[in-house]
Motif scaffolding. Structure first.
Motif, PDB file in Angstrom:
ATOM      1  N   ASP A 164       0.629  -1.542  -0.114  1.00  0.00           N
ATOM      2  CA  ASP A 164       0.106  -0.113  -0.024  1.00  0.00           C
ATOM      3  C   ASP A 164       0.951   1.385  -0.044  1.00  0.00           C
ATOM      4  O   ASP A 164       0.505   2.262  -0.711  1.00  0.00           O
ATOM      5  N   GLU A 165       1.955   1.401   0.524  1.00  0.00           N
ATOM      6  CA  GLU A 165       2.923   2.184   0.790  1.00  0.00           C
ATOM      7  C   GLU A 165       3.202   2.924  -0.368  1.00  0.00           C
ATOM      8  O   GLU A 165       3.198   3.764  -1.012  1.00  0.00           O
ATOM      9  N   ARG A 202       2.100   1.895  -3.474  1.00  0.00           N
ATOM     10  CA  ARG A 202       1.005   2.465  -4.247  1.00  0.00           C
ATOM     11  C   ARG A 202       0.790   3.749  -4.149  1.00  0.00           C
ATOM     12  O   ARG A 202       0.746   4.579  -4.995  1.00  0.00           O
ATOM     13  N   GLN A 203       0.835   4.224  -2.858  1.00  0.00           N
ATOM     14  CA  GLN A 203       0.346   5.694  -2.657  1.00  0.00           C
ATOM     15  C   GLN A 203       1.649   6.451  -2.998  1.00  0.00           C
ATOM     16  O   GLN A 203       1.480   7.682  -3.693  1.00  0.00           O
ATOM     17  N   THR A 256       1.298   6.666  -6.750  1.00  0.00           N
ATOM     18  CA  THR A 256       0.175   7.602  -7.430  1.00  0.00           C
ATOM     19  C   THR A 256       0.520   9.227  -7.150  1.00  0.00           C
ATOM     20  O   THR A 256       0.296   9.845  -8.042  1.00  0.00           O
ATOM     21  N   THR A 275      -2.106   1.380  -9.488  1.00  0.00           N
ATOM     22  CA  THR A 275      -2.502   0.633  -8.423  1.00  0.00           C
ATOM     23  C   THR A 275      -3.247  -0.666  -8.631  1.00  0.00           C
ATOM     24  O   THR A 275      -3.355  -1.231  -7.649  1.00  0.00           O
TER      25      THR A 275
END
Lengths: 395, 128
Positions: free
Chosen positions: A234-235, A237-238, A241, A280
């Protein structure tokens, strides 16, 4: 008598007591007055000190702000001058890479029959990777991309991108025809896809496939890149993004000794040319699915003009009758039979002359017609004398 | 210098480089797919395999769909270098999509002994 003495004594004691009380009260009052005076004085001093302190603090803040401004200015100037230097240098690189690619293509076509061709292809591949890096640096320092002047099919644009990464033969591209990217979008989309393909290749095993497919979603065209890598948490991905939004491009000085500017480059060009990129998603292999989303302004449903000057001569020259048209063009054994040519078998016209004026093709056609006449004469002579050696029609 | 840096460079090289067209495949050995070798599309080539071909390979298939054509002619018509066509043909033959007829080797074509025997025969018969 005793009572008088006692009374006197008491009286004296009382007087002393009263005097003592009076004296005490007087002293108390004096003390109180002094205290009040002291208090007001100290309060005054405190206030003074406080005001001086706040003045000093505001001065300090001002200094700090000025210092920060100066630092920011210095950083900005440094960044800008670095960019300016790089811009000049990268332009040189870009033009050299473009020149070298054109030269290499020419050499490959000139010596196409020679064994050196396979080495030339390798050199061309290395140059294509170098050109991608140069384009990436250009984007990072705000220099313009090398562009293309012709629209191209999206399939060819992705194939161009494919050639810009190291292990390009891992990339499998779904066939797609009938969708063309506008000329202005060809270079930026090719670079963005190349960077995404490079990421896909770097973060998956060296022999795992990378799949590129195309999807039309409403008015957008999606180029979908699926890898079989480890995927992202998730990190990651953020972070990705944020970088892909193109709003928070890292400064050149932040990139470090081994700069990774794949995603920042993609983000910057996506914002500059008006398309979106998302990484993502999860691919069908559990890796990353990167999607390049092109709005309708960047592509059309038109077929790309596939260099009509090259197609025409081939079609005109080689009219080969199909089996359905002329069944007698095959022998009874099903072998193809030689027959009279429908049109002169011209030697292949080179691209340059076919686009030229009207006079040259005519001259050429006359020369060819002469050869064809000889051929026809030979054929008819043979046919008249002897039965066909390749089988008779009624046999 | 400053006015030149913002001018866009134009790329004139073909969009799809040749090494992508061959997908990195190396050249076949010299005696394979010589320029006089003849190639023709295999009738039983499955349409699924044909559909998965690259545009260039499909163009080659179109050219040789109706009859034998020499490798040199395929190269000329497709405007692709001979070596690139040979690589494409090697892939197509591997996929079982084409038939290849090798040119007759030079040594077989000129059998000196046979020819001189015939000449001798003629001389003895006609006394030349």
């Amino acid at each position: 008598m005793n009572r008088d003495v006692l009374i006197w004594c008491l009286g004296a004691v009382a007087v002393i007591a009263v005097a003592a009380v009076v004296a005490l009260v007087a002293r108390n009052r004096a003390l109180g007055a002094r205290r009040r005076q002291f208090e007001t004085e100290s309060a005054q001093r405190l206030a003074e000190a406080e005001s001086r302190l706040s003045a000093a603090l505001s001065d300090l803040q001002k200094f700090r702000a000025e210092q920060d401004d100066a630092l920011r200015d210095a950083e900005r100037t440094a960044e800008e001058s670095t960019k300016a230097v790089l811009k000049g240098a990268v332009r040189f690189l870009q033009s050299l890479a473009a020149e070298q690619t054109t030269l290499l293509d020419g050499i490959q076509r000139k010596h196409g029959g020679h064994a050196v061709l396979s080495d030339l292809l390798d050199v061309n591949h290395a140059t294509a990777q170098m050109a991608r890096k140069a384009q990436g640096i250009a984007v990072m320092c705000g220099a313009p991309l090398s562009r293309r002047s012709q629209p191209a099919s999206v399939f060819d644009v992705v194939r161009n991108a494919q050639g810009q990464i190291r292990n390009f033969n891992r990339v499998q591209i779904m066939q797609q025809s009938g969708i063309a990217l506008k000329a202005s979008a060809v270079s930026p989309v090719a670079l963005a896809v190349a960077e995404l393909l490079d990421n896909a290749a770097s973060f998956s095993q060296h022999d795992a496939p990378i799949e590129v497919t195309f999807q039309r979603v409403q008015k957008n065209l999606c180029i979908v890149i699926d890898d079989a890598g480890v995927g992202m948490n998730d990190e990651d991905r953020q972070k990705a993004t944020v970088l892909l939004s193109g709003n928070a491009a890292p400064r050149l000085s932040q990139l470090g000794a081994q700069p990774k500017f794949g995603l920042p480059v993609v983000g910057l060009i996506a914002r500059q040319y008006g398309f979106k990129v998302d990484v993502t998603g999860v691919s069908r292999y559990g890796g990353v699915r990167a999607v390049v989303l092109l709005p309708e302004e960047l592509w059309t449903m038109e077929e790309t003009p596939q260099a009509p000057a090259q197609e025409a001569p081939v079609r005109r020259i080689r009219h080969i009758p199909t089996r359905e048209d002329e069944p007698e063009s095959r022998t009874v054994h099903g072998l193809p039979k030689r027959g009279e040519r429908q049109s002169p078998t011209a030697s292949v016209t080179d691209t340059g002359s076919s686009t030229g004026g009207n006079t040259r093709p005519f001259k050429k056609a006359r020369g060819v017609g002469g050869l064809a006449a000889i051929q026809r004469g030979t054929m008819s002579g043979r046919a008249a004398e002897a039965p066909s050696s390749e089988g008779t029609e009624d046999a | 210098m400053s006015d030149g840096t913002d001018e866009e460079l134009e790329l004139t090289s073909p969009l799809v480089p040749l090494f992508v067209i061959t997908n990195g495949r190396g050249l076949p050995s010299d005696h394979e797919y010589e320029h006089t070798a003849l190639v023709m599309a295999h009738d039983s080539g499955s349409s699924a395999a044909t559909r998965a071909l690259s545009p260039e390979a499909r163009k080659v298939m179109d050219l040789i769909a109706d009859g034998f054509l020499s490798v040199a002619e395929v190269s000329g018509h497709t405007h692709l270098p001979l070596g690139i066509v040979r690589i494409l043909l090697a892939q197509l033959e591997e996929d079982g999509l084409i038939l290849v007829r090798k040119p007759i080797p030079r040594v077989e074509r000129a059998e000196r002994e046979l020819l001189s025997a015939v000449l001798d025969g003629l001389r003895t018969k006609f006394g030349a």
